[in-house]
Design an enzyme around this catalytic site. Structure first.
Site, short mmCIF file in Angstrom:
data_model
loop_
_atom_site.label_atom_id
_atom_site.label_comp_id
_atom_site.label_asym_id
_atom_site.label_seq_id
_atom_site.Cartn_x
_atom_site.Cartn_y
_atom_site.Cartn_z
CE LYS A 112 -13.74 8.66 -5.38
NZ LYS A 112 -13.73 8.52 -6.87
CE LYS A 195 -7.21 6.89 -3.68
NZ LYS A 195 -7.88 6.29 -4.93
CE LYS A 198 -10.23 12.52 -10.17
NZ LYS A 198 -10.40 11.12 -10.10
N1 AQP Z 1 -2.63 5.49 -6.22
C1 AQP Z 1 -2.80 4.39 -6.80
N2 AQP Z 1 -2.02 3.26 -6.88
C2 AQP Z 1 -2.70 2.63 -7.56
N3 AQP Z 1 -3.65 2.25 -8.62
C3 AQP Z 1 -3.77 4.33 -8.14
N4 AQP Z 1 -5.50 3.98 -9.30
C4 AQP Z 1 -5.35 5.50 -8.61
N5 AQP Z 1 -4.80 5.93 -7.36
C5 AQP Z 1 -4.17 4.80 -7.56
C6 AQP Z 1 -6.01 3.30 -10.24
O1 AQP Z 1 -6.07 3.78 -11.16
C7 AQP Z 1 -7.90 3.58 -12.05
C8 AQP Z 1 -7.80 4.92 -12.86
O2 AQP Z 1 -8.16 5.33 -11.60
P1 AQP Z 1 -9.26 6.63 -12.06
O3 AQP Z 1 -9.79 7.13 -12.90
O4 AQP Z 1 -11.00 6.08 -11.70
O5 AQP Z 1 -9.76 7.42 -10.81
P2 AQP Z 1 -9.42 7.25 -9.34
O6 AQP Z 1 -8.98 5.72 -8.48
O7 AQP Z 1 -10.75 7.42 -8.61
O8 AQP Z 1 -8.46 7.67 -8.88
P3 AQP Z 1 -7.91 8.94 -7.78
O9 AQP Z 1 -6.75 9.26 -7.94
O10 AQP Z 1 -8.01 8.04 -6.85
O11 AQP Z 1 -9.04 9.71 -7.49
P4 AQP Z 1 -9.99 10.07 -6.25
O12 AQP Z 1 -9.00 11.05 -5.22
O13 AQP Z 1 -10.81 10.69 -6.99
O14 AQP Z 1 -9.87 9.19 -5.13
C9 AQP Z 1 -8.36 2.57 -10.60
O15 AQP Z 1 -7.68 1.28 -11.45
C10 AQP Z 1 -7.73 2.56 -9.70
O16 AQP Z 1 -7.93 1.39 -9.31
#
Ligand code: AQP
Length: 332
Positions: A112, A195, A198
């Site tokens: 990030k 993966k 967002k």
């Molecule tokens: N692609 C994925 N497959 C399985 N699980 C996923 N999670 C996120 N992406 C996947 C799970 O969703 C939960 C909540 O996530 P978060 O709110 O912590 O957001 P994040 O992990 O930061 O989501 P993103 O979209 O992956 O954000 P960025 O792009 O900022 O990295 C968690 O339990 C996560 O494991």
């Protein structure tokens, strides 16, 4: 009952399919068997720059989506992280227990911060995993239902819980990750080597649950597969098709082998058309239910207020024990 704790960020507005299949779906199931604590992690959301109005709206929106997905405030404790000040308070103690090198090894920070430019990334983003440690330990959680991308942070939580207990005496439950193999990682529909996320996904590869159902169907139909035509679950050689099969299987309850047999001799088009239909059937009522909760913000806020009260009762007890064993003088 064993206890579970997990959180989701309100940053993006709509949840995406990876959030739902990787985490939220398990949360709904676990409220039946566990003492479950789930939260919208707004403190985590400000580790990257935020618009205040949007953050407030997205926090309600996240809670509405969790209820729409099936969380029941009578079966679980649903709350907003900033409503429970003990999270930030325990995080400070945990920050002081974590080695700088240890925190530097967190791969999510590396990814990030690289995206933002290392100089511009906030110290909050750097210590984010340690706030997560505090989130989990406050509730003495036995298990933490998350996607695979969070495994390293749960490992850190275990290390710090053991370190703290070793140094100050038994204080925290050492938690385990709860990660289902089938949905541990949902991949981007346009680039199945990354993966679904967002921030990293291409707009066409990211299924937002609150998108127009028509848009969702279109994204599924234009998912990248491969030049072969055989529908077989083989994540290594056929990542695109395997991702679609995992999603299909989880949403319908059909086994992977059953799906392979069903589509034997048929092309990718048939699989995608059917999956698009399955997705539309899933997201249409989800959007409607989310809107219903949003239309009644008073009820939503009172659910969150009750949740925060329940959460605080547990969090305050853990924090007070922690403050005591580290040697803080009690306030008279
Ligand atoms: N692609 C994925 N497959 C399985 N699980 C996923 N999670 C996120 N992406 C996947 C799970 O969703 C939960 C909540 O996530 P978060 O709110 O912590 O957001 P994040 O992990 O930061 O989501 P993103 O979209 O992956 O954000 P960025 O792009 O900022 O990295 C968690 O339990 C996560 O494991």
């Amino acid at each position: 009952r064993p206890r579970v704790l997990s959180g989701i960020q309100p940053t993006a507005g709509s949840f995406h399919l990876g959030n739902y299949l990787g985490a939220v779906r398990q949360w709904v199931a676990l409220q039946e068997t566990h003492d479950a604590f789930y939260m919208v992690v707004d403190l985590h959301a400000i580790t990257v720059p935020q618009d205040p109005k949007e953050l407030r709206a997205n926090t309600r929106l996240a809670a509405a989506q969790l209820l729409a997905a099936g969380l029941d405030p009578d079966r679980c404790t649903l709350f907003v992280q900033s409503h429970v000040p003990e999270h930030a308070q325990l995080a400070w103690v945990m920050n002081c227990l974590t080695g700088f090198g240890e925190a530097s090894r967190m791969t999510q920070f590396k990814d990030k911060s690289a995206k933002q430019g290392a100089e511009r990334a906030s110290v909050g983003l750097f210590t984010y995993p340690i706030l997560q440690v505090a989130d989990i330990l406050l509730y003495q959680a036995n298990e933490v239902p998350v996607g695979e991308d969070q495994r390293q942070h749960i490992e850190l939580t275990r290390d710090l819980a053991e370190r703290f207990n070793g140094r100050f005496g038994q204080t925290f439950t050492v938690p385990s990750p709860y990660i289902l193999k089938e949905t541990a990682k949902i991949y981007d529909l346009q680039d199945p080597s990354i993966k679904m996320s967002k921030s990293a996904s291409t707009p066409k590869g990211l299924i937002n649950l609150l998108d127009e159902p028509k848009t969702t169907a279109k994204k599924v139909k234009s998912a990248v597969t491969d030049t072969d035509t055989v529908i077989r679950f083989d994540p290594e050689n056929k990542p695109g098709v395997s991702n679609l099969l995992s999603i299909y299987s989880t949403l319908t309850g059909a086994g992977i082998t059953e799906l392979e047999e069903k589509y034997a001799g048929k092309g990718y088009g048939a699989l995608k058309t059917d999956l698009a239909e399955v997705m539309v059937e899933f997201v249409t009522p989800f959007r409607e239910r989310t809107q219903q909760y949003l239309d009644d913000p008073e009820t939503l806020d009172s659910v969150l207020a009750k949740g925060a009260e329940k959460a605080r009762a547990v969090a305050a007890e853990t924090l007070s024990r922690t403050y005591d064993v580290v040697g803080f003088l009690p306030a008279k």
